[in-house]
Design a protein around this motif. Structure first.
Motif, PDB file in Angstrom:
ATOM      1  N   TYR A  16       0.831  -1.200   0.000  1.00 55.15           N
ATOM      2  CA  TYR A  16       0.000   0.000   0.000  1.00 55.15           C
ATOM      3  C   TYR A  16       0.874   1.262   0.000  1.00 55.15           C
ATOM      4  CZ  TYR A  16      -3.050   3.682   1.736  1.00 55.15           C
ATOM      5  OH  TYR A  16      -3.717   4.861   1.907  1.00 55.15           O
ATOM      6  N   ASP A  17       1.864   1.306   0.879  1.00 57.96           N
ATOM      7  CA  ASP A  17       2.742   2.485   0.968  1.00 57.96           C
ATOM      8  C   ASP A  17       3.480   2.727  -0.340  1.00 57.96           C
ATOM      9  OD1 ASP A  17       1.958   2.991   3.583  1.00 57.96           O
ATOM     10  OD2 ASP A  17       3.691   1.984   4.477  1.00 57.96           O
ATOM     11  N   MET A  18       3.965   1.663  -0.956  1.00 63.80           N
ATOM     12  CA  MET A  18       4.688   1.794  -2.222  1.00 63.80           C
ATOM     13  C   MET A  18       3.763   2.324  -3.317  1.00 63.80           C
ATOM     14  SD  MET A  18       5.352   0.120  -5.407  1.00 63.80           S
ATOM     15  CE  MET A  18       4.757  -1.519  -5.150  1.00 63.80           C
ATOM     16  N   ILE A  19       2.563   1.806  -3.381  1.00 70.00           N
ATOM     17  CA  ILE A  19       1.606   2.241  -4.396  1.00 70.00           C
ATOM     18  C   ILE A  19       1.168   3.679  -4.137  1.00 70.00           C
ATOM     19  CG2 ILE A  19      -0.777   1.882  -5.187  1.00 70.00           C
ATOM     20  CD1 ILE A  19      -0.166  -1.107  -5.075  1.00 70.00           C
ATOM     21  N   ASP A  20       0.989   4.007  -2.888  1.00 67.37           N
ATOM     22  CA  ASP A  20       0.547   5.350  -2.524  1.00 67.37           C
ATOM     23  C   ASP A  20       1.589   6.408  -2.890  1.00 67.37           C
ATOM     24  OD1 ASP A  20      -1.551   6.906  -1.373  1.00 67.37           O
ATOM     25  OD2 ASP A  20      -0.277   7.225   0.383  1.00 67.37           O
ATOM     26  N   SER A  21       2.849   6.008  -2.969  1.00 64.98           N
ATOM     27  CA  SER A  21       3.925   6.969  -3.233  1.00 64.98           C
ATOM     28  C   SER A  21       4.167   7.217  -4.720  1.00 64.98           C
ATOM     29  CB  SER A  21       5.225   6.489  -2.579  1.00 64.98           C
ATOM     30  OG  SER A  21       5.719   5.354  -3.267  1.00 64.98           O
ATOM     31  N   LYS A  22       3.526   6.449  -5.585  1.00 66.22           N
ATOM     32  CA  LYS A  22       3.732   6.594  -7.026  1.00 66.22           C
ATOM     33  C   LYS A  22       2.447   6.979  -7.735  1.00 66.22           C
ATOM     34  CE  LYS A  22       6.371   3.883  -9.326  1.00 66.22           C
ATOM     35  NZ  LYS A  22       7.024   2.757  -9.997  1.00 66.22           N
ATOM     36  N   ASP A  23       2.605   7.673  -8.848  1.00 69.78           N
ATOM     37  CA  ASP A  23       1.435   8.067  -9.630  1.00 69.78           C
ATOM     38  C   ASP A  23       1.162   7.133 -10.795  1.00 69.78           C
ATOM     39  OD1 ASP A  23       0.810  10.276  -8.071  1.00 69.78           O
ATOM     40  OD2 ASP A  23       2.175  11.561  -9.187  1.00 69.78           O
ATOM     41  N   ARG A  24       2.219   6.548 -11.333  1.00 66.33           N
ATOM     42  CA  ARG A  24       2.066   5.682 -12.505  1.00 66.33           C
ATOM     43  C   ARG A  24       2.825   4.387 -12.310  1.00 66.33           C
ATOM     44  NH1 ARG A  24       2.079   9.684 -17.681  1.00 66.33           N
ATOM     45  NH2 ARG A  24       0.383  10.946 -16.880  1.00 66.33           N
ATOM     46  N   PHE A  25       2.315   3.347 -12.973  1.00 65.46           N
ATOM     47  CA  PHE A  25       2.927   2.030 -12.882  1.00 65.46           C
ATOM     48  C   PHE A  25       3.025   1.423 -14.267  1.00 65.46           C
ATOM     49  CE2 PHE A  25       0.792   2.952  -8.953  1.00 65.46           C
ATOM     50  CZ  PHE A  25       1.739   2.619  -8.004  1.00 65.46           C
ATOM     51  N   SER A  26       4.137   0.764 -14.531  1.00 64.41           N
ATOM     52  CA  SER A  26       4.275   0.048 -15.795  1.00 64.41           C
ATOM     53  C   SER A  26       3.445  -1.230 -15.723  1.00 64.41           C
ATOM     54  CB  SER A  26       5.745  -0.304 -16.048  1.00 64.41           C
ATOM     55  OG  SER A  26       6.164  -1.291 -15.115  1.00 64.41           O
ATOM     56  N   ILE A  27       3.207  -1.816 -16.857  1.00 61.75           N
ATOM     57  CA  ILE A  27       2.452  -3.070 -16.892  1.00 61.75           C
ATOM     58  C   ILE A  27       3.174  -4.137 -16.076  1.00 61.75           C
ATOM     59  CG2 ILE A  27       1.696  -4.956 -18.399  1.00 61.75           C
ATOM     60  CD1 ILE A  27       1.099  -2.769 -20.511  1.00 61.75           C
ATOM     61  N   SER A  28       4.491  -4.202 -16.186  1.00 63.45           N
ATOM     62  CA  SER A  28       5.234  -5.221 -15.433  1.00 63.45           C
ATOM     63  C   SER A  28       5.154  -4.954 -13.930  1.00 63.45           C
ATOM     64  CB  SER A  28       6.687  -5.300 -15.902  1.00 63.45           C
ATOM     65  OG  SER A  28       7.353  -4.077 -15.717  1.00 63.45           O
ATOM     66  N   GLU A  29       5.123  -3.688 -13.521  1.00 65.23           N
ATOM     67  CA  GLU A  29       4.973  -3.377 -12.096  1.00 65.23           C
ATOM     68  C   GLU A  29       3.604  -3.820 -11.590  1.00 65.23           C
ATOM     69  OE1 GLU A  29       7.555   0.573 -11.047  1.00 65.23           O
ATOM     70  OE2 GLU A  29       5.882   0.840 -12.441  1.00 65.23           O
ATOM     71  N   VAL A  30       2.564  -3.541 -12.370  1.00 69.23           N
ATOM     72  CA  VAL A  30       1.213  -3.946 -11.982  1.00 69.23           C
ATOM     73  C   VAL A  30       1.141  -5.464 -11.865  1.00 69.23           C
ATOM     74  CG1 VAL A  30      -1.209  -4.011 -12.686  1.00 69.23           C
ATOM     75  CG2 VAL A  30       0.106  -1.896 -12.941  1.00 69.23           C
ATOM     76  N   GLU A  31       1.719  -6.160 -12.831  1.00 69.00           N
ATOM     77  CA  GLU A  31       1.711  -7.626 -12.785  1.00 69.00           C
ATOM     78  C   GLU A  31       2.430  -8.144 -11.545  1.00 69.00           C
ATOM     79  OE1 GLU A  31       3.379  -8.702 -16.561  1.00 69.00           O
ATOM     80  OE2 GLU A  31       1.464  -8.458 -17.599  1.00 69.00           O
ATOM     81  N   ALA A  32       3.560  -7.531 -11.201  1.00 70.97           N
ATOM     82  CA  ALA A  32       4.313  -7.959 -10.019  1.00 70.97           C
ATOM     83  C   ALA A  32       3.516  -7.697  -8.739  1.00 70.97           C
ATOM     84  CB  ALA A  32       5.654  -7.234  -9.963  1.00 70.97           C
ATOM     85  N   ILE A  33       2.856  -6.556  -8.675  1.00 74.00           N
ATOM     86  CA  ILE A  33       2.056  -6.221  -7.495  1.00 74.00           C
ATOM     87  C   ILE A  33       0.887  -7.190  -7.357  1.00 74.00           C
ATOM     88  CG2 ILE A  33       0.528  -4.466  -6.499  1.00 74.00           C
ATOM     89  CD1 ILE A  33       2.475  -2.387  -7.898  1.00 74.00           C
ATOM     90  N   VAL A  34       0.201  -7.451  -8.454  1.00 78.06           N
ATOM     91  CA  VAL A  34      -0.923  -8.383  -8.426  1.00 78.06           C
ATOM     92  C   VAL A  34      -0.448  -9.777  -8.007  1.00 78.06           C
ATOM     93  CG1 VAL A  34      -2.656  -9.549  -9.852  1.00 78.06           C
ATOM     94  CG2 VAL A  34      -2.310  -7.081 -10.064  1.00 78.06           C
ATOM     95  N   SER A  35       0.715 -10.174  -8.496  1.00 80.74           N
ATOM     96  CA  SER A  35       1.280 -11.467  -8.125  1.00 80.74           C
ATOM     97  C   SER A  35       1.550 -11.523  -6.616  1.00 80.74           C
ATOM     98  CB  SER A  35       2.558 -11.724  -8.919  1.00 80.74           C
ATOM     99  OG  SER A  35       3.181 -12.902  -8.479  1.00 80.74           O
ATOM    100  N   GLU A  36       2.134 -10.452  -6.077  1.00 80.06           N
ATOM    101  CA  GLU A  36       2.420 -10.412  -4.640  1.00 80.06           C
ATOM    102  C   GLU A  36       1.125 -10.453  -3.834  1.00 80.06           C
ATOM    103  OE1 GLU A  36       5.213 -10.561  -2.651  1.00 80.06           O
ATOM    104  OE2 GLU A  36       5.971 -11.233  -4.573  1.00 80.06           O
ATOM    105  N   LEU A  37       0.126  -9.703  -4.272  1.00 82.65           N
ATOM    106  CA  LEU A  37      -1.152  -9.727  -3.566  1.00 82.65           C
ATOM    107  C   LEU A  37      -1.765 -11.126  -3.600  1.00 82.65           C
ATOM    108  CD1 LEU A  37      -2.688  -6.328  -4.697  1.00 82.65           C
ATOM    109  CD2 LEU A  37      -1.938  -6.940  -2.393  1.00 82.65           C
ATOM    110  N   GLY A  38      -1.613 -11.795  -4.718  1.00 85.54           N
ATOM    111  CA  GLY A  38      -2.126 -13.158  -4.837  1.00 85.54           C
ATOM    112  C   GLY A  38      -1.490 -14.100  -3.834  1.00 85.54           C
ATOM    113  N   LYS A  39      -0.212 -13.889  -3.564  1.00 83.42           N
ATOM    114  CA  LYS A  39       0.499 -14.723  -2.579  1.00 83.42           C
ATOM    115  C   LYS A  39       0.025 -14.438  -1.152  1.00 83.42           C
ATOM    116  CE  LYS A  39       4.721 -14.824  -5.329  1.00 83.42           C
ATOM    117  NZ  LYS A  39       6.080 -14.298  -5.424  1.00 83.42           N
ATOM    118  N   LEU A  40      -0.468 -13.229  -0.925  1.00 83.88           N
ATOM    119  CA  LEU A  40      -0.883 -12.837   0.414  1.00 83.88           C
ATOM    120  C   LEU A  40      -2.332 -13.195   0.725  1.00 83.88           C
ATOM    121  CD1 LEU A  40       0.711  -9.272   0.563  1.00 83.88           C
ATOM    122  CD2 LEU A  40       1.585 -11.360   1.593  1.00 83.88           C
ATOM    123  N   ARG A  41      -3.070 -13.564  -0.292  1.00 81.95           N
ATOM    124  CA  ARG A  41      -4.488 -13.892  -0.088  1.00 81.95           C
ATOM    125  C   ARG A  41      -4.661 -15.178   0.691  1.00 81.95           C
ATOM    126  NH1 ARG A  41      -7.642 -13.390  -5.581  1.00 81.95           N
ATOM    127  NH2 ARG A  41      -6.247 -15.106  -5.910  1.00 81.95           N
ATOM    128  N   GLY A  42      -5.798 -15.236   1.391  1.00 82.04           N
ATOM    129  CA  GLY A  42      -6.157 -16.465   2.079  1.00 82.04           C
ATOM    130  C   GLY A  42      -5.339 -16.668   3.263  1.00 82.04           C
TER     131      GLY A  42
END
Length: 73
Positions: free
Chosen positions: A47-73
């Motif tokens: 959250y802090d990392m995302i809050d500090s940036k205005d734009r994200f590359s496609i690869s950054e979004v994919e990496a973030i989504v992947s990390e969130l997927g690991k944290l689910r459940g």
């Protein structure tokens, strides 16, 4: 919002904010309630990392989504 306390409400707030900021097309599949308070610090870091940036590359979004997927459940 005070995010210093690890509560389920704060987890859900951060997940929703992450989904909004990333304009996630798959946001509906990522329910905030699927994230445990036990992963609070990891979610807060993302959250802090995302809050500090205005734009994200496609690869950054994919990496973030992947990390969130690991944290689910």
């Amino acid at each position: 919002m005070d995010l210093s306390n690890p509560t389920q409400a704060n987890v859900e707030y951060m997940i929703e904010a992450i989904k909004t900021k990333l304009r996630m097309a798959t946001g509906a599949a990522m329910q905030a309630s699927s994230f445990s308070i036990g992963k609070y610090e990891d979610i807060k870091d993302i959250y802090d990392m995302i809050d500090s940036k205005d734009r994200f590359s496609i690869s950054e979004v994919e990496a973030i989504v992947s990390e969130l997927g690991k944290l689910r459940g």
